[in-house]
Scaffold this motif. Structure first.
Motif: not given
Length: 961
Positions: A476-477, A480, A471, A513-514, A509-510, A517
């Motif tokens: 960007d996200d 997800c 990922e 983003d998570l 970053h993961t 989301h």
């Protein structure tokens, strides 16, 4: 309203530091006072001026403006001003007039008696606060667990035992080698805290690997209230003075001249490492700095974490080892921390012991010879401890080592103690393992295979990072919405909506983003924690997660979440990916797998089938069983299986290849585990934790927790103008109040939240843990006892059984030795309070009523009336208190005599024990014995010179009902 006359001498009740004032101007409502000592003026309202008239009586000593001390023989008054007829001491014929306008401008009113007789009176509440502060100060000094109560830690027996054993030594030099997860950092922090609090140490240098600098800094602040200064190249450069070439040449010439005159080089007074008392630096910084300058900074304690990284051989010691050795040779104490004391080989183990005591461990050859016999002793100790009945063969083996002792099972404790004293390495090394420490939870792993999205299929030449964390190749996200792990996580949160869940992934970053989301697109109550957040933001996130009422259901962390944080209130751990380093995996699990965890730990691993993530999952789980059990040999297993592992992570692995990797890894793991179990040191385990002593320490600390300082501190806050706001049943919010005159110890401008409940403090990193050892509490005690407020007061006693007009005097004396803190004289003569309650005849009736019982019946008295009472009874008060000083000093002499007896007994017993032990075990250093002898001689003198002084006095006048 007072009658003011220009030229009179008055003292400010609220600012006695201004000195003796002189009335300068008057009008119908204002009075202006000049304070020549500080060259300042104050203007007060006449009807509410906080001023006390200063006058002297026959026999008093006065000081003139030209510092001449005279004795008052007669007092006259002229136009409202006092004129003293006084003479030098011993010259009664040399009487001279001294108008009060010619008196000196300073006035020492530090003693309680001086303040009482000069009408410098405090309110009844200030007096009672001072007496309570004195009693609290004395009680803390008398505690046998001083230094162990304050840290924000759980009461874990082996940690307390090690701290208690090591911190009480002079300049301890030990190796802390507990197994991973047992808390070496906590043990080191406890030792540091106790050594600093008791004055045994004041300057500490901590050296840790670069990735651990932040973790150590945070741990020391949060858990121990120890504020280290982080030194790096930028800070060091900022501390260097800017010097021109001309100045440098002049300095060199001057140093050479001084060196020639004195025969030695002058001392370096510009050492930047002397600018702070507590310094934390990385091993990288250590490798680059001026090591001689650092070593010469007069360290009481040097602490080195991950000490197994200090490579050494007889022919080629590493530069990092030599640099640490340079400092260790000059530092008085040394703590080395490592979880692998012997796994890296006998030579490496010897190298660390050699740092601790080069005299005890002079050569590798001698150490090998000693160790060849030591394993037999360790095995014997284990058999003696474990077997309920001893057969004749076991008894004969013990007799061969202890020929002067009776060897029977009934004498098991004394036999083991003697064996440990003669052969045990516990003087220089402590190592606890999970074999001998109970209280850990079970761990269960749940793997969830998921299909690999087409978008995550990369070429084999992609970097390993892309295969392990696909990922991260998105900017960007968007990932997800296509990642099955996110869908799985959404369902998992719904299924465990009433459970706290910790989610850890490698990349910030993961995590970010998570979090976005789940929070904003799915509407879940989730917190986030990563390295780009500042310390306050991380604290708030952790606190939000810890709140079990309105807090977040889950916390999504980057890898930093596995460093140093304690989330043991949760028992569900989701690993969105897996690290390549086995030690890092153990750190992740270690956020929940801690002593005190009340639930089994459920580890959830969603992974992609036929992918690098499946390879890692099976390698960890089936190959080395790393999820469900700790594996101290994990790093060695990785090194031996890396060549087979890494190619499978960057390709589409065949299952036959994965099966082969798992089988080979299992063989390696079993082999290393067998070696470690074979080398298990039972003698060291027995010397590393005395369960009886550990249990006693826990009981004492539990009792100390029940004696919260919060009720006392709430009164302090009221007196000093600190605003208090209730936060919850176990916490309070403190903020500077609008009427707070000066800065309050430990209270930042933005305020602070404090709790006196240990469980709350352990769960809430955003709160301060209030104990009697917290800097705010100790600072408050020092502030109260360092001021003059509360030293003298007048109260009204309302008791129908006592005749109105009855006069009582409550006198609070203290007996204390003025010894340096590092001598710890308070072990034998802690600050001791002596309370006398005198009637008008000078009889001590303190046994009739306690201070607390008397205070409940004492009430505020009008200030003007209080002054009139003191003025009218001045002669009687002075006579009674001076006569009572004799009785108080006699009582103090008895206290000092008992302290000297206790000191001699304990010091002589310890000295005899160390000398006897040294004859059997060379791990006892000569420096320890010499230091103990010198300490005894100093204590003999300083305790004998202890002073008894009147610290507070209250005049009490009965008023009937």
């Amino acid at each position: 309203m007072s009658d003011f006359t220009p030229g009179q001498r008055w003292l400010s009740e609220s600012e006695t530091e201004l000195g003796l004032g002189i009335i300068k101007e008057l009008d119908y409502r204002l009075v202006t006072v000049e304070y020549p000592a500080v060259e300042e003026e104050r203007t007060y309202a006449i009807n509410n001026a906080p001023l006390s008239r200063v006058t002297f009586d026959v026999g008093d000593t006065i000081r003139t403006g030209d510092e001449l001390e005279l004795t008052v023989a007669e007092v006259n008054e002229l136009n409202g001003l006092k004129v003293y007829m006084a003479h030098p001491a011993g010259e009664t014929d040399n009487v001279q007039p001294v108008p009060e306008t010619l008196l000196g401008h300073t006035l020492k009113l530090n003693s309680a008696l001086d303040r009482l007789l000069s009408n410098q009176l405090a309110s009844n509440r200030w007096y009672e606060l001072r007496v309570d502060a004195l009693n609290a100060h004395c009680q803390q000094q008398q505690s046998r667990i001083q230094g162990l109560r304050g840290p924000r830690i759980d009461h874990i027996g082996h940690q307390l035992y090690i701290a208690d054993q090591v911190a009480s030594r002079y300049a301890p030099r030990v190796l802390l080698a507990d197994e991973v997860g047992l808390g070496k950092t906590i043990e080191a922090g406890l030792i540091l805290h106790q050594q600093l609090l008791t004055g045994r140490a004041s300057r500490v240098l901590v050296v840790v690997p670069s990735p651990l600098v932040h973790q150590w800094f945070v741990e020391m602040v949060r858990r121990f209230n120890l504020h280290f200064s982080i030194f790096d190249a930028e800070r060091l450069e900022a501390l260097q003075p800017e010097t021109s070439i001309k100045d440098m040449l002049a300095q060199i010439i001057e140093e050479e001249r001084l060196g020639e005159e004195q025969g030695e080089a002058p001392a370096n007074n510009d050492n930047p490492f002397l600018s702070e008392q507590l310094i934390l630096c990385s091993t990288d910084f250590l490798s680059e700095c001026d090591i001689d300058q650092l070593a010469s900074a007069d360290w009481d304690l040097l602490v080195v974490d991950e000490a197994h990284h200090l490579a050494w051989s007889e022919q080629h010691p590493s530069d990092s080892y030599l640099r640490v050795e340079t400092i260790a040779q000059q530092a008085r104490g040394l703590l080395l921390l490592t979880a692998t004391p012997e796994q890296l080989g006998l030579e490496s183990h010897f190298a660390r012991l050699r740092l601790l005591d080069p005299d005890r461990y002079p050569s590798l050859e001698a150490f090998r010879e000693e160790q060849s016999h030591y394993q037999e002793i360790a095995q014997l100790a284990g058999e003696l401890h474990d077997q309920p009945d001893w057969d004749s063969a076991l008894v004969e083996k013990a007799k061969a080592l202890l020929p002067d002792m009776e060897i029977t099972p009934d004498a098991r404790d004394s036999v083991l103690a003697e064996l440990l004293d003669r052969s045990g390495p516990g003087r220089v090394m402590f190592r606890n393992t999970r074999h001998n420490i109970a209280g850990f939870p079970l761990r269960h792993v749940h793997g969830s295979p998921l299909p690999l999205p087409d978008e995550y299929r990369y070429d084999q030449d992609e970097e390993l990072e892309g295969h392990l964390h696909p990922e991260t190749l998105y900017h960007d996200d968007r990932w997800c919405t296509l990642d099955p792990r996110v869908t799985w996580l959404e369902q998992f949160f719904k299924q465990h909506r009433h459970d706290k869940v910790l989610v850890i992934c490698a990349s910030r970053h993961t995590a970010s983003d998570l979090h976005a989301h789940c929070n904003y697109k799915l509407g879940m109550n989730i917190a986030m924690f990563h390295e780009d957040m500042d310390l306050i933001e991380r604290d708030r996130a952790a606190a939000f997660f810890a709140d079990d009422v309105d807090g977040a259901q889950a916390l999504i962390c980057s890898e930093i979440g596995s460093e140093g944080r304690n989330f043991q209130f949760a028992h569900h751990l989701v690993l969105l990916d897996l690290p390549l380093n086995p030690d890092l995996l153990e750190q992740r699990i270690g956020r929940l797998d801690r002593i005190g965890q009340r639930e089994d730990i459920q580890i959830h691993v969603p992974y992609f089938e036929g992918h690098a993530q499946e390879v890692l999952f099976r390698w960890y789980h089936e190959g080395m069983n790393a999820f469900e059990h700790t594996n101290p040999a994990g790093h060695d297993i990785y090194l031996r299986s890396r060549d087979a592992l890494e190619p499978l992570l960057s390709s589409d692995p065949e299952y036959t290849a994965i099966d082969a990797l798992v089988a080979d890894t299992r063989v390696i793991a079993d082999e290393l585990q067998t070696l470690m179990e074979t080398g298990r040191d039972r003698l060291l385990e027995l010397s590393s934790c005395d369960t009886d002593r550990a249990d006693a320490l826990r009981d004492e600390l539990a009792q100390a927790d029940a004696q919260s300082p919060l009720p006392f501190m709430q009164r302090v806050f009221d007196r000093y103008g600190v605003d208090q706001e209730e936060h919850s049943d176990t916490a309070v919010i403190l903020k500077p109040g609008p009427h707070m005159r000066d800065a309050f110890p430990g209270l930042p401008d933005e305020g602070i939240t404090m709790t006196d409940d240990r469980a709350t403090a352990l769960a809430r990193d955003d709160m301060q843990f209030m104990t009697w050892e917290h800097p705010m509490v100790t600072g408050s005690l020092e502030m109260i006892l360092g001021e003059n407020r509360g030293k003298a007061a007048v109260s009204l006693l309302k008791n129908p059984r006592i005749k109105p007009g009855t006069l009582l005097i409550e006198a609070i004396y203290t007996v204390e030795s003025m010894a340096p803190r590092y001598l710890q004289a308070d072990r034998f003569l802690p600050c001791t309070v002596i309370r006398h309650l005198l009637d008008a005849n000078g009889k001590n009736i303190s046994q009739a009523i306690s201070h607390e019982g008397l205070s409940q019946q004492c009430h505020k008295m009008d200030k003007a009336l209080s002054r009139k009472i003191v003025s009218s009874q001045k002669t009687l008060l002075e006579k009674l208190l001076k006569a009572n000083d004799v009785a108080a000093r006699k009582e103090a002499d008895d206290v000092v005599a008992a302290a000297l007896i206790a000191m001699r007994e304990e010091q002589n017993h310890e000295l005899a024990r160390l000398k006897a032990l040294q004859a059997k075990n060379p791990a006892v250093r000569d420096e320890e014995i010499t230091a103990l002898e010198q300490q005894t001689a100093q204590l003999e003198k300083l305790i004998g010179d202890a002073q008894c002084q009147l610290n507070a006095v209250r005049v009490i006048v009965a008023a009937g009902e």
